[in-house]
Scaffold this motif. Structure first.
Motif: not given
Length: 429
Positions: A243-263
């Motif tokens: 994930y760290l490699f792919l998220s950097h490659k596709y610049q996904l970090q700015t849209r990453k969700m947080e664990r608290y958003q899940w029930n």
């Protein structure tokens, strides 16, 4: 009294016609009642009337009191210049168009059968969840059946319209629309919104590039969902690294969700969002063009096989990263797969039917529902208590549509069953 009662009275012409005249004593003859308008503007369009010696073609506006014309500012709205008759319960005030000309008014309060009004009030004031419960046994079965069929189609069309909104948002891309609908479906009720947000946070264009690797799909889904902040075991560390490699490659970090958003509250481990994400990864891994599959599959078994794709070995033994389950997590249950057919496949088919103007897709959606087993719930049980019995998922969806669109809002005047109750309990009708 509500306007819907007067809409009903006008549409069915359930009022005394003898000596019919406007409030200004001009002879009135109704040649065509017009078509009920569900959009903005007058209530009925394309009506044809004879007022005095002149035949008029235009719209009919309906209010409980004539003075509501001014409260709604119709005297300033050019759309209401085409009104040729103002139908009211009480003509308490003359009304004008934007140019100052008077609108002919028909007062109904002395022309409607009081028994009809009493029946309407009884429905409106009913304490039962199903307003017509006391009348239900007297309504012909054919009326109930036809109304339930109508409620089913309306419910499917509403679901299809929601899919079409997504389709518009994704610039007419059916695969992206199917991807978003698929993920929302895997959220079921509890995590539907979070899965929808994940579909926006993790573009399909990125997913497509890695559909050949189940590990990378899991890493993208779980990482973008916010579940890879910690890595409690070796497999989690593999996912985190990917994930760290792919998220950097596709610049996904700015849209990453947080664990608290899940029930997770009150969910069995097999229904945890982490498990559902692993199952989604398996579905995406097994099927490159999943919209085509959802559109073209022929049998319920084919859809079951699609949704019941086996998750990776790790997720057969875990329900959270680092949290093992004693018994193996088997494939998604058949009931959950059927839920996805109802909430993913059927809405997509309905939307595509509307988009292509091809009713075969809608017929296929209905046929799928008719093959699925019914599941009793608190709403269907309300009708079961009245003697009605669901025989398939199509019946369940019909009952849900009937309740939510007609019974719950006490919209009896737009319901064929309510109409029948009114007609059977009126001398005029």
């Amino acid at each position: 009294m509500k306007e819907d009662f007067l809409h009903y009275i006008w549409q069915h012409q359930y009022f005394a016609k003898a000596g019919l005249a406007t409030a200004d004593d001009e002879m009135l003859q109704v040649l065509r009642v017009g078509y009920y308008n569900t959009d903005a503007g007058p209530d009925f369009r394309e009506a044809i009337l004879r007022v005095g010696e002149v035949e008029w073609s235009g719209s009919v506006e309906i209010h409980v009191r004539a003075s509501e014309w001014y409260r709604h500012q119709h005297q300033q709205d050019p759309r209401y210049d085409q009104v040729v008759l103002h139908v009211v319960w009480e003509a308490d005030k003359p009304v004008q168009r934007t140019d100052g000309t008077l609108v002919p008014v028909l007062e109904l309060k002395e022309r409607v059968d009081l028994q009809l009004l009493k029946t309407y009030e009884r429905l409106q004031q009913a304490k039962n969840a199903i307003p017509c419960a006391a009348f239900w046994p007297d309504v012909p079965e054919i009326t109930k059946t036809l109304m339930l069929e109508r409620a089913l189609v309306e419910r499917l069309e509403t679901k299809g319209e929601e899919v079409l909104k997504t389709f518009q948002r994704y610039e007419h891309d059916w695969e992206q629309t199917a991807y978003h609908t698929l993920l929302r479906g895997f959220g079921f009720k509890i995590n539907q919104q979070a899965f929808g947000e994940l579909a926006n946070a993790l573009p399909l264009s990125v997913v497509r590039r890695h559909q050949a690797s189940l590990l990378q799909l899991e890493a993208l889904l779980l990482g973008q969902a916010g579940f890879l902040e910690e890595a409690p075991d070796e497999y989690a560390r593999q996912l985190q690294k990917e994930y760290l490699f792919l998220s950097h490659k596709y610049q996904l970090q700015t849209r990453k969700m947080e664990r608290y958003q899940w029930n997770f509250l009150r969910l069995r481990p097999a229904n945890f969002p982490t498990v559902r994400l692993a199952q989604v990864a398996a579905v995406l891994y097994q099927q490159q063009g999943f919209f085509s599959m959802l559109l073209e599959a022929k049998t319920v078994k084919a859809y079951e096989a699609f949704f019941q794709a086996q998750a990776s070995p790790y997720w057969q033994q875990h329900y959270l990263l680092g949290k093992e389950k004693k018994a193996l997590l088997q494939r998604m249950g058949k009931g959950s797969a059927h839920n996805l057919i109802i909430n993913v496949t059927v809405p997509l088919l309905t939307a595509y039917a509307a988009y292509t103007d091809n009713r075969q897709h809608l017929e296929k959606a209905v046929n799928l529902l008719e093959q699925l087993k019914e599941e009793s719930n608190k709403i269907t049980r309300l009708y079961e208590e009245l003697g009605w019995q669901a025989k398939s998922a199509a019946d369940n969806q019909a009952a849900l549509g009937l309740y939510k669109n007609y019974c719950q809002p006490v919209n009896c005047m737009r319901c064929a069953i309510g109409n029948k109750v009114m007609k059977q309990n009126s001398f005029t009708a």
